[in-house]
Write an enzyme that holds these catalytic residues in place. Structure first.
Site, PDB file in Angstrom:
ATOM      1  N   ASP A  90       0.897  -1.214   0.178  1.00  0.00           N
ATOM      2  CA  ASP A  90      -0.049   0.045   0.121  1.00  0.00           C
ATOM      3  C   ASP A  90       0.994   1.221  -0.026  1.00  0.00           C
ATOM      4  O   ASP A  90       1.936   1.252   0.331  1.00  0.00           O
ATOM      5  CB  ASP A  90      -0.894  -0.053   1.244  1.00  0.00           C
ATOM      6  N   ASP A 262      -8.278  -6.912   1.525  1.00  0.00           N
ATOM      7  CA  ASP A 262      -7.267  -7.116   2.444  1.00  0.00           C
ATOM      8  C   ASP A 262      -7.915  -6.639   3.727  1.00  0.00           C
ATOM      9  O   ASP A 262      -8.868  -5.660   3.619  1.00  0.00           O
ATOM     10  CB  ASP A 262      -6.013  -6.661   2.407  1.00  0.00           C
ATOM     11  N   CYS A 300     -13.468 -26.646  10.745  1.00  0.00           N
ATOM     12  CA  CYS A 300     -12.294 -25.938  10.407  1.00  0.00           C
ATOM     13  C   CYS A 300     -11.059 -26.971  10.321  1.00  0.00           C
ATOM     14  O   CYS A 300     -10.666 -27.786  10.996  1.00  0.00           O
ATOM     15  CB  CYS A 300     -12.086 -24.969  11.533  1.00  0.00           C
ATOM     16  N   CYS A 302      -7.850 -25.759   9.851  1.00  0.00           N
ATOM     17  CA  CYS A 302      -6.646 -24.813   9.917  1.00  0.00           C
ATOM     18  C   CYS A 302      -5.754 -25.837  11.174  1.00  0.00           C
ATOM     19  O   CYS A 302      -6.176 -26.618  11.644  1.00  0.00           O
ATOM     20  CB  CYS A 302      -7.132 -23.659  10.881  1.00  0.00           C
ATOM     21  N   CYS A 305      -7.251 -25.758  14.696  1.00  0.00           N
ATOM     22  CA  CYS A 305      -8.495 -26.523  14.915  1.00  0.00           C
ATOM     23  C   CYS A 305      -8.007 -28.088  14.805  1.00  0.00           C
ATOM     24  O   CYS A 305      -8.873 -28.893  15.447  1.00  0.00           O
ATOM     25  CB  CYS A 305      -9.548 -26.232  14.085  1.00  0.00           C
ATOM     26  N   HIS A 331      -6.031 -19.562  12.781  1.00  0.00           N
ATOM     27  CA  HIS A 331      -7.433 -19.835  12.602  1.00  0.00           C
ATOM     28  C   HIS A 331      -8.193 -18.879  11.676  1.00  0.00           C
ATOM     29  O   HIS A 331      -8.927 -19.054  10.728  1.00  0.00           O
ATOM     30  CB  HIS A 331      -8.161 -20.158  13.920  1.00  0.00           C
TER      31      HIS A 331
HETATM   32 ZN   LIG Z   1      -9.607 -23.302  13.051  1.00  0.00          ZN
END
Ligand SMILES: [Zn+2]
Length: 398
Positions: A90, A262, A300, A302, A305, A331
């Site tokens: 940016d 973003d 999830c 990720c 998790c 996460h």
């Molecule tokens: Zn997660």
């Protein structure tokens, strides 16, 4: 240079691939924000692991520390931060106008005080180009003036006209093969938005960003203004909606033809213990998680998790352990990246609206009142903006 290859849609929801010198990025895409050349608490390896293909950094912060010349001498930002994916910087316009250090604004540029040491600094379109070229991201942004949400027509019109003159100067000053994106403004006025988007579109830059939305206005106003901004933009160039990144706002943006987003929201919320779930945001420090020996979000994929329970996360936050910030950031970012992957799959299957409706029916957004309260708190503590514990804000560009 970069190029967007569209695979589905032109008006309305679109799916494509953004081809960059540092990888091909499926769109729509959410870009994690690494203001100071790091996505707070995460390593590049972890970013790759959760499916991030492009990261945003901030020229304003990096020019003040460690300095654009330093990054150039270190071999450019990719090498400096150890990130092999794509990068966008940016320009610093938003920071100059929002961080409260602005001393003088004239047609040539802006003079401001560094938030780090109080030293006087100057950014012009030419300097913004030079700084970003030294930093060396794949995509760089024009230097713009972002009028505040409360700006009246005259102020918004002036800021927009200046943004246009500055975009032309950025284009003239741009020397490297990084892709320069223009930014359209227009304040809270649909006709100014349309005019601005048409002006930026006519510059035939490799991408167009929509700035100055989600800066405190009501959501009911945001979406018609976004539509006014998107309408004149070229179909074959990526559209980037700056500073927007709540799960529900991503749906509304994609629905209206945005390809790139973003926002600091997911990582800043994460550090405050606010985590996304398919039903909405929850606060992990809440006592109800103390004995939940299951993942926070069982759907999830990720790393957090997969490996840890909600009770453990709760414990880490209660003890203010450093791992808490990392696991929560992983996460929340994975939640948004997966959300974009699913929207893309739905668009390709010709079924975006079913996904959007099902998602929005289930996801309970933080209500507007809470968000305004957060924003008011943020304004009062603007000087604390850079601390990890700063209050959270939707739609905020750092
Ligand atoms: Zn997660």
């Amino acid at each position: 240079m970069i190029e967007l290859v569209l695979e589905a849609g032109d008006r309305g929801p679109r799916a494509g691939t953004l081809i960059t010198p540092h990888g091909c990025i499926p769109t729509p895409v959410f870009m994690p924000v690494g203001t100071q050349a790091t996505v707070k608490s995460l390593s590049p390896r972890e970013l790759h692991e959760i499916g991030a293909g492009i990261v945003l950094a901030n020229a304003y912060h990096l020019m003040l520390r460690p300095g654009a010349e330093r990054i150039a001498a270190a071999g450019g930002l990719h090498r400096f931060m150890g990130w092999s994916g794509a990068l966008l910087t940016d320009s610093g316009g938003f920071q100059v106008f929002s961080l409260g250090g602005l001393r003088r604004l004239d047609d040539d540029g802006a003079t401001f005080r560094s938030h780090i040491d109080g030293s006087e600094q100057r950014l012009t379109p030419e300097r913004a180009m030079r700084v970003q070229e030294q930093i060396g991201a794949d995509i760089i942004m024009a230097f713009d003036e972002c009028p505040p949400a409360e700006a009246g027509r005259e102020a918004a019109s002036e800021a927009t006209a200046r943004t246009h003159r500055w975009a032309e100067r950025c284009l003239a000053a741009h020397e490297t093969d990084s892709a320069l994106f223009g930014i359209c403004q227009g304040g809270m006025f649909a006709d100014l938005r349309r005019e601005s988007a048409a002006f930026i579109a006519a510059l035939r830059l490799p991408g167009c960003a929509i700035g100055g939305l989600s800066v405190g206005e009501r959501k009911a106003l945001t979406w018609p203004l976004l539509e006014a901004s998107v309408e004149p933009l070229p179909v074959d160039r990526p559209r980037y909606l700056m500073g927007v990144g709540s799960p529900e706002d991503l749906v509304e943006g994609v629905r209206r033809g945005v390809d790139m987003f973003d926002c600091v929201l997911p990582t800043r919320l994460a550090r405050n213990g606010a985590l996304f779930t398919p039903a909405g945001r929850v606060n992990i420090t809440n006592a109800r998680f103390a004995r939940l020996d299951r993942p926070l979000d069982e759907e999830c994929d990720c790393p957090t998790c997969t490996d840890f329970t909600a009770a453990y996360l709760h414990h880490l936050f209660r003890c203010e352990e450093l791992l808490a910030y990392r696991l929560a950031s992983l996460h929340n970012l994975r939640f948004l990246i997966r959300h974009c992957e699913r929207m893309r799959a739905a668009i390709l299957a010709g079924d975006f609206e079913s996904y959007a409706e099902a998602f929005l029916a289930r996801y309970q957004p933080a209500n507007e009142q809470t968000r305004y309260a957060q924003r008011a708190l943020y304004r009062r503590t603007r000087d604390a903006h850079h601390s990890a514990a700063a209050p959270t804000l939707p739609g905020e560009r750092t």
